[in-house]
Design an enzyme around this catalytic site. Structure first.
Site, short mmCIF file in Angstrom:
data_model
loop_
_atom_site.label_atom_id
_atom_site.label_comp_id
_atom_site.label_asym_id
_atom_site.label_seq_id
_atom_site.Cartn_x
_atom_site.Cartn_y
_atom_site.Cartn_z
N CYS A 44 53.58 -68.82 -28.07
CA CYS A 44 53.42 -69.69 -27.18
C CYS A 44 54.88 -70.32 -26.71
O CYS A 44 56.25 -70.61 -26.98
CB CYS A 44 52.91 -70.35 -28.04
SG CYS A 44 52.33 -72.56 -27.09
N PRO A 45 55.31 -70.34 -25.59
CA PRO A 45 56.57 -70.44 -24.62
C PRO A 45 56.56 -72.55 -25.08
O PRO A 45 58.02 -72.95 -25.29
CB PRO A 45 56.91 -70.05 -23.86
CG PRO A 45 55.62 -70.33 -22.99
CD PRO A 45 54.14 -69.84 -24.49
#
Length: 376
Positions: A153-154
């Protein structure tokens, strides 16, 4: 090389893209501050009973602190990194061709293990020099094998895996509830202003912040609300995002999920099971002169740098999952989760038994397999 960030003697572990946390914090804090200053504080004076009005302000502050705490817990926790081996394994159980490894002979690419009474094939990771546990995958962004890998997840700058998935889901769902709360209170304040001034236009001129907050929360709710619904579906099926994308892209909905043991048990596993301790001692000392040879001294491992092109391809491959998640979340509120096409939809059917691979296990048909770095 992938750079991890450690704080407080290894108690806090940040991923290589931890700077994205600044953006996430800003997207949460700025609207809440605007809400407290221009909406909640004025709304407190609209009620004859002052305690009700101030309760709206206090609840917004407490709820925001809770959401930020979940964000930090997700981002600073070991997601389930599998420790690397200093040399390839010397014995391979569950593989028929050979029990030992000869010098110059490559390791078997897969081996078979039993999960819930059914055979599942796991893949050998040449970067970490180990056979991955079931549901484990190698993240090209973090450059580590992660147990029960869901996705990278950025927005939190961290992999989502076995040890931080619970915090991640609570963060996403709580953020969706916060959007609903701010939207509702802003609409209520605007309604009271319309009653006072007679027209909506005059009410908007008095409190343009209410309209801006309503628009912002409406757009944000399509993302976090849809993502919450999608992960509720995954939990009920005992799937991960990675497994869902690989599964649908390759074989449709006909494969058997060897990890599924009922909807209720799936929810209990995510929310009520004990989180296992980390397998890594991030507070320990690293011995720089550690030997890279095997016990018998007949296997030498040479470290080879990963080319920029290969790493770029793998990073883009993993981040495509994040892009697809945004598309899913935007469709969630308008229709049920339908056919989600994976990147491997153009692959030819696999003639192997459906149980050979299991959900989330990389196999011979991976679109971009990781580069081989070990020299014998």
């Amino acid at each position: 090389m992938t750079k991890w960030k450690f704080l407080l003697d290894g108690r806090l572990i940040f991923g290589p893209d931890a700077k994205s946390l600044i953006i996430t914090f800003t997207l949460i804090l700025v609207p809440v501050v605007i809400f407290c200053v221009f909406v909640a504080s004025n709304l407190a004076h609209k009620f004859t009973t002052g305690s009700i009005g101030y309760a709206i302000l206090v609840l917004a502050v407490v709820f925001t602190i809770y959401v930020l705490f979940l964000l930090l817990s997700t981002s600073t926790k070991d997601p389930g990194i599998v420790p690397r081996n200093s040399h390839p394994p010397e014995e391979v159980s569950g593989y028929d061709s050979s029990a030992s490894i000869d010098v110059g002979k490559p390791l078997p690419r897969t081996k078979e293990i039993i999960v819930n009474g059914l055979p599942v094939r796991v893949k050998y990771c040449e970067t970490c020099m180990l056979y991955r546990p079931p549901r484990c995958s190698h993240c090209s962004v973090c450059n580590n094998c992660v147990e029960r890998f869901d996705h990278h997840c950025p927005w939190v700058g961290q992999c989502i895996g076995k040890r931080n998935y619970r915090c991640f889901f609570l963060f996403v769902s709580s953020t969706a509830l916060l959007c609903v709360y701010v939207f509702s209170m802003s609409a209520l304040y605007l309604k009271l202003l319309v009653d006072d001034y007679g027209t909506a236009w005059k009410a908007i001129k008095v409190s343009p912040a209410s309209v801006a907050l309503m628009a912002y929360c409406f757009v944000s709710l399509w993302f976090v609300g849809g993502l919450t619904g999608f992960h509720l579906y995954l939990i009920s099926r005992n799937q991960t995002t990675y497994e869902n994308f690989r599964h649908r892209g390759l074989r449709g909905d006909n494969r058997i999920n060897v990890y599924y043991r009922g909807c209720m048990n799936s929810f209990l596993e995510v929310f009520c099971s004990k989180i296992e301790p980390s397998k890594n001692n991030f507070r320990g000392y690293v011995h720089e002169g550690a030997s890279k040879t095997s016990k018998g001294g007949n296997i030498q491992v040479t470290e080879v740098d990963i080319s920029d092109e290969d790493r770029r391809v793998k990073v883009e491959d993993d981040l495509e999952i994040g892009d697809d998640l945004i598309k899913i979340s935007q469709r969630r509120n308008s229709q049920d989760i339908g056919d989600i096409r994976g990147r491997g939809s153009d692959r030819s059917p696999i003639s192997r038994s459906e149980l050979d691979f299991g959900f989330g296990l990389e196999s011979q048909f991976s679109s971009r397999s990781e580069s081989r770095h070990s020299g014998w």
